[in-house]
Write an enzyme that holds these catalytic residues in place. Sequence first.
Site, PDB file in Angstrom:
ATOM      1  N   HIS A 134       0.588  -0.934   0.017  1.00  0.00           N
ATOM      2  CA  HIS A 134       0.547   0.057  -0.436  1.00  0.00           C
ATOM      3  C   HIS A 134       0.821   1.238   0.113  1.00  0.00           C
ATOM      4  CE1 HIS A 134      -3.240   2.866   0.788  1.00  0.00           C
ATOM      5  NE2 HIS A 134      -2.532   2.943   2.177  1.00  0.00           N
TER       6      HIS A 134
ATOM      7  N   LYS B 151      -0.235  10.773   0.950  1.00  0.00           N
ATOM      8  CA  LYS B 151       0.550   9.883  -0.085  1.00  0.00           C
ATOM      9  C   LYS B 151       0.059  10.670  -1.478  1.00  0.00           C
ATOM     10  CE  LYS B 151      -0.534   6.106   1.385  1.00  0.00           C
ATOM     11  NZ  LYS B 151      -0.849   6.742   2.361  1.00  0.00           N
TER      12      LYS B 151
ATOM     13  N   ASP C 198      -1.426   4.064  -4.487  1.00  0.00           N
ATOM     14  CA  ASP C 198      -2.840   2.926  -3.688  1.00  0.00           C
ATOM     15  C   ASP C 198      -2.709   1.551  -3.447  1.00  0.00           C
ATOM     16  OD1 ASP C 198      -4.886   3.065  -1.768  1.00  0.00           O
ATOM     17  OD2 ASP C 198      -6.101   1.389  -3.577  1.00  0.00           O
TER      18      ASP C 198
ATOM     19  N   ARG D  57      17.822  14.541  11.783  1.00  0.00           N
ATOM     20  CA  ARG D  57      18.515  16.182  11.675  1.00  0.00           C
ATOM     21  C   ARG D  57      19.735  16.297  11.093  1.00  0.00           C
ATOM     22  NH1 ARG D  57      16.740  20.400  16.734  1.00  0.00           N
ATOM     23  NH2 ARG D  57      17.235  21.331  14.504  1.00  0.00           N
TER      24      ARG D  57
END
Length: 309
Positions: free
Chosen positions: A138, A159, A177, A243
């Site tokens: 997915h 998405k 999808d 980071r």
Amino acid sequence: MATVRTEDIIKEFDLELISGEDGIHRPVTTSDISRPGLEIAGFFHYYPAERLQLLGRTEVKFTEMLMKRERRFRMEQLCSDVTPGIIITRDLDVPQELIEVSEEKSVPVMRTPMKTTGFTSRLTYFLENKLAPTTAVHGVLVDIFGVGVLITGQSGVGKSETALALIERGHRLVADDCVEIRQVDMDRLVGTAPELLEHLLEIRGLGIINVMTLFGAGAVRPYKRITLTIHLELWDENKHYDRLGLDEEKIKIFDTEITKLTVPVRPGRNLAVILEVAAMNFRLKRMGMNAAEQFASRLSEVMKKELDD
């Protein structure tokens, strides 16, 4: 794993069916191809009967040297109950004994005008793609600057909207999808869209749109090798996010490991630009230019200098 039958190969390569028509529904279970030269010479101890058998000029000419009775006996051994088919290349004449035995045992005998080496390469490539291990994920698959980026995340995280923004910026959609992933090599994953969802993108509030119709043929592509996964998740104030980019997370699909990045989502973040930069930075890292490592090296030098002073 997809199912391939002899009739699929006949259709794909436009082969001439000589005999054994009753066996065209036999399954092909391996991408390996056999050229049974030793078998025709009489050595059947390690005969890979489950493979497609390919007879070129060498094998056909050798059979012509055999006595008729011996030739039939070898053809009977060649046509086993599990052999998916026998293919003659270069439009060579098919031994009569092979035609007779193949009809009796329902082993398809086919012929192609192609040269043996070239046909072997094309057939192997076809079978490796069709018989490759397959799974469905997915997510959304987008080609960003030549990098196949698989975007994952829980439903509703954004998405498809991110993919739409990327398409507007000139990148190409592969699947939305549901992404079908095939391992075509030990370290190569290729993603495609299910036929039903090809070129389609679902945007909440708008519904389903056809990307090729709206943006043109240059906005889509049928398949793409997957080299990077970006997981989108809602911003968690209590979670520590990388980071610097020194630690590289990996995700394993089948036997292949690919780089995984986790990108937090919250209002104000331009995800399309972030994913573009992620793809470009990934390419730079593969070229040996790692900004995070360069920063860490500079920082170490500064700290060492301060300690010395």
